[in-house]
Write an enzyme that holds these catalytic residues in place. Structure first.
Site, PDB file in Angstrom:
ATOM      1  N   LEU A  21       1.802  -8.191  -7.236  1.00 48.15           N
ATOM      2  CA  LEU A  21       1.118  -9.438  -7.588  1.00 48.15           C
ATOM      3  C   LEU A  21      -0.107  -9.154  -8.447  1.00 48.15           C
ATOM      4  O   LEU A  21      -0.338  -9.804  -9.465  1.00 48.15           O
ATOM      5  CB  LEU A  21       0.676 -10.149  -6.309  1.00 48.15           C
ATOM      6  CG  LEU A  21       1.813 -10.617  -5.390  1.00 48.15           C
ATOM      7  CD1 LEU A  21       1.399 -10.515  -3.941  1.00 48.15           C
ATOM      8  CD2 LEU A  21       2.222 -12.022  -5.751  1.00 48.15           C
ATOM      9  N   SER A  22      -0.899  -8.185  -8.010  1.00 51.40           N
ATOM     10  CA  SER A  22      -2.151  -7.881  -8.712  1.00 51.40           C
ATOM     11  C   SER A  22      -1.915  -6.793  -9.758  1.00 51.40           C
ATOM     12  O   SER A  22      -0.896  -6.080  -9.715  1.00 51.40           O
ATOM     13  CB  SER A  22      -3.205  -7.416  -7.698  1.00 51.40           C
ATOM     14  OG  SER A  22      -2.796  -6.206  -7.078  1.00 51.40           O
ATOM     15  N   HIS A  80       1.214   3.653  -3.042  1.00 49.24           N
ATOM     16  CA  HIS A  80       0.240   4.685  -3.402  1.00 49.24           C
ATOM     17  C   HIS A  80       0.303   5.907  -2.490  1.00 49.24           C
ATOM     18  O   HIS A  80      -0.427   6.872  -2.695  1.00 49.24           O
ATOM     19  CB  HIS A  80      -1.173   4.077  -3.358  1.00 49.24           C
ATOM     20  CG  HIS A  80      -1.246   2.706  -3.953  1.00 49.24           C
ATOM     21  ND1 HIS A  80      -1.023   2.476  -5.290  1.00 49.24           N
ATOM     22  CD2 HIS A  80      -1.467   1.477  -3.404  1.00 49.24           C
ATOM     23  CE1 HIS A  80      -1.117   1.170  -5.532  1.00 49.24           C
ATOM     24  NE2 HIS A  80      -1.385   0.553  -4.404  1.00 49.24           N
ATOM     25  N   ASP A  87      11.595   9.051  -2.500  1.00 48.07           N
ATOM     26  CA  ASP A  87      12.833   9.813  -2.303  1.00 48.07           C
ATOM     27  C   ASP A  87      14.004   8.889  -1.982  1.00 48.07           C
ATOM     28  O   ASP A  87      15.140   9.149  -2.398  1.00 48.07           O
ATOM     29  CB  ASP A  87      12.655  10.840  -1.177  1.00 48.07           C
ATOM     30  CG  ASP A  87      11.773  12.009  -1.583  1.00 48.07           C
ATOM     31  OD1 ASP A  87      11.417  12.106  -2.779  1.00 48.07           O
ATOM     32  OD2 ASP A  87      11.425  12.820  -0.701  1.00 48.07           O
ATOM     33  N   GLU A  95       9.699  -2.028  -9.791  1.00 46.99           N
ATOM     34  CA  GLU A  95       8.458  -2.049  -9.010  1.00 46.99           C
ATOM     35  C   GLU A  95       7.688  -3.331  -9.343  1.00 46.99           C
ATOM     36  O   GLU A  95       7.480  -3.648 -10.509  1.00 46.99           O
ATOM     37  CB  GLU A  95       7.614  -0.814  -9.376  1.00 46.99           C
ATOM     38  CG  GLU A  95       6.299  -0.757  -8.627  1.00 46.99           C
ATOM     39  CD  GLU A  95       5.461   0.467  -8.994  1.00 46.99           C
ATOM     40  OE1 GLU A  95       5.961   1.357  -9.727  1.00 46.99           O
ATOM     41  OE2 GLU A  95       4.307   0.523  -8.567  1.00 46.99           O
ATOM     42  N   ALA A 134       0.816  -1.221   0.000  1.00 47.49           N
ATOM     43  CA  ALA A 134       0.000   0.000   0.000  1.00 47.49           C
ATOM     44  C   ALA A 134       0.852   1.275   0.000  1.00 47.49           C
ATOM     45  O   ALA A 134       0.386   2.333  -0.445  1.00 47.49           O
ATOM     46  CB  ALA A 134      -0.932  -0.013   1.204  1.00 47.49           C
ATOM     47  N   ARG A 171      -5.550   2.783  -6.350  1.00 42.79           N
ATOM     48  CA  ARG A 171      -4.363   1.951  -6.604  1.00 42.79           C
ATOM     49  C   ARG A 171      -3.740   2.233  -7.969  1.00 42.79           C
ATOM     50  O   ARG A 171      -2.679   1.719  -8.304  1.00 42.79           O
ATOM     51  CB  ARG A 171      -4.711   0.464  -6.517  1.00 42.79           C
ATOM     52  CG  ARG A 171      -5.087   0.002  -5.138  1.00 42.79           C
ATOM     53  CD  ARG A 171      -5.287  -1.519  -5.096  1.00 42.79           C
ATOM     54  NE  ARG A 171      -6.210  -1.849  -4.035  1.00 42.79           N
ATOM     55  CZ  ARG A 171      -5.862  -2.055  -2.764  1.00 42.79           C
ATOM     56  NH1 ARG A 171      -4.609  -1.970  -2.391  1.00 42.79           N
ATOM     57  NH2 ARG A 171      -6.767  -2.348  -1.854  1.00 42.79           N
TER      58      ARG A 171
HETATM   59  C1  DQA Z   1       0.121  -4.974  -4.004  1.00 47.87           C
HETATM   60  C2  DQA Z   1      -0.922  -3.981  -4.527  1.00 47.87           C
HETATM   61  C3  DQA Z   1      -1.172  -2.869  -3.518  1.00 47.87           C
HETATM   62  O1  DQA Z   1      -2.175  -1.995  -4.004  1.00 47.87           O
HETATM   63  C4  DQA Z   1      -1.656  -3.459  -2.196  1.00 47.87           C
HETATM   64  O2  DQA Z   1      -1.812  -2.429  -1.252  1.00 47.87           O
HETATM   65  C5  DQA Z   1      -0.776  -4.537  -1.692  1.00 47.87           C
HETATM   66  C6  DQA Z   1      -0.254  -5.525  -2.635  1.00 47.87           C
HETATM   67  C7  DQA Z   1       0.291  -6.177  -4.948  1.00 47.87           C
HETATM   68  O3  DQA Z   1       1.309  -6.863  -4.838  1.00 47.87           O
HETATM   69  O4  DQA Z   1      -0.588  -6.472  -5.759  1.00 47.87           O
HETATM   70  O5  DQA Z   1      -0.554  -4.670  -0.493  1.00 47.87           O
HETATM   71  O6  DQA Z   1       1.373  -4.304  -3.915  1.00 47.87           O
END
Ligand code: DQA
Length: 145
Positions: free
Chosen positions: A100-101, A79, A86, A97, A76, A110
């Site tokens: 998973l989703s 976001h 920084d 970066e 999280a 998000r």
């Molecule tokens: C996440 C996506 C983020 O929005 C979420 O807060 C997570 C997991 C992902 O790996 O999909 O904690 O980083």
């Protein structure tokens, strides 16, 4: 090549946390898969998780001179965190970066990543495979293979 794989808040709960979104794979399973692939590619792995923003900032700062590439699933904090952004730009270590989703296909809050602009690229939406794709991508970011 030395890879620092950092995982942010709530990723320690993978496997039990919202399995419809994140699947049943645990963070330990992901770590094992990452270590296996990295081993085949001749890379070393330092794999960590923290629920604390400041700890992640410290680890990113310490990566300078100790890691060739950072793979970062900031959870999280992706976001919300100017501090992580920084730290990434300050440390100068190429960072991938990882999510998973597919954050772009989920809630609107998000869709925005505060770290994307200071990362080399973003891999999202492939579950645990996102991490493996990031390991492969990191090969092209490091000159020490
Ligand atoms: C996440 C996506 C983020 O929005 C979420 O807060 C997570 C997991 C992902 O790996 O999909 O904690 O980083």
């Amino acid at each position: 090549m030395k890879l620092l794989v950092l995982n942010g808040p709530n990723l320690n709960l993978l496997g039990q946390r919202e399995p419809d979104v994140y699947g049943r794979t645990t963070l330990a399973d992901i770590e094992q898969q990452v270590r296996e692939l990295a081993g085949k590619l001749g890379a070393e792995v330092d794999f960590r998780q923290s629920n604390q923003e400041g700890e992640l900032v410290t680890w990113i700062q310490q990566a300078r001179g100790t890691a060739d590439v950072i793979l970062l699933n900031a959870g999280a904090y992706t976001h919300t965190s100017v501090a992580l952004r920084d730290a990434i730009s300050g440390t100068g270590v190429p960072t991938v970066e990882v999510h998973l989703s597919n954050i772009h296909a989920r809630e609107e809050f998000r869709h925005k990543s505060l770290i994307a602009a200071v990362c080399k690229g973003q891999i999202c939406g492939f579950g645990a495979t996102s991490y493996l794709l990031a390991v492969q991508a990191s090969l092209s970011l490091s000159n020490k293979k």
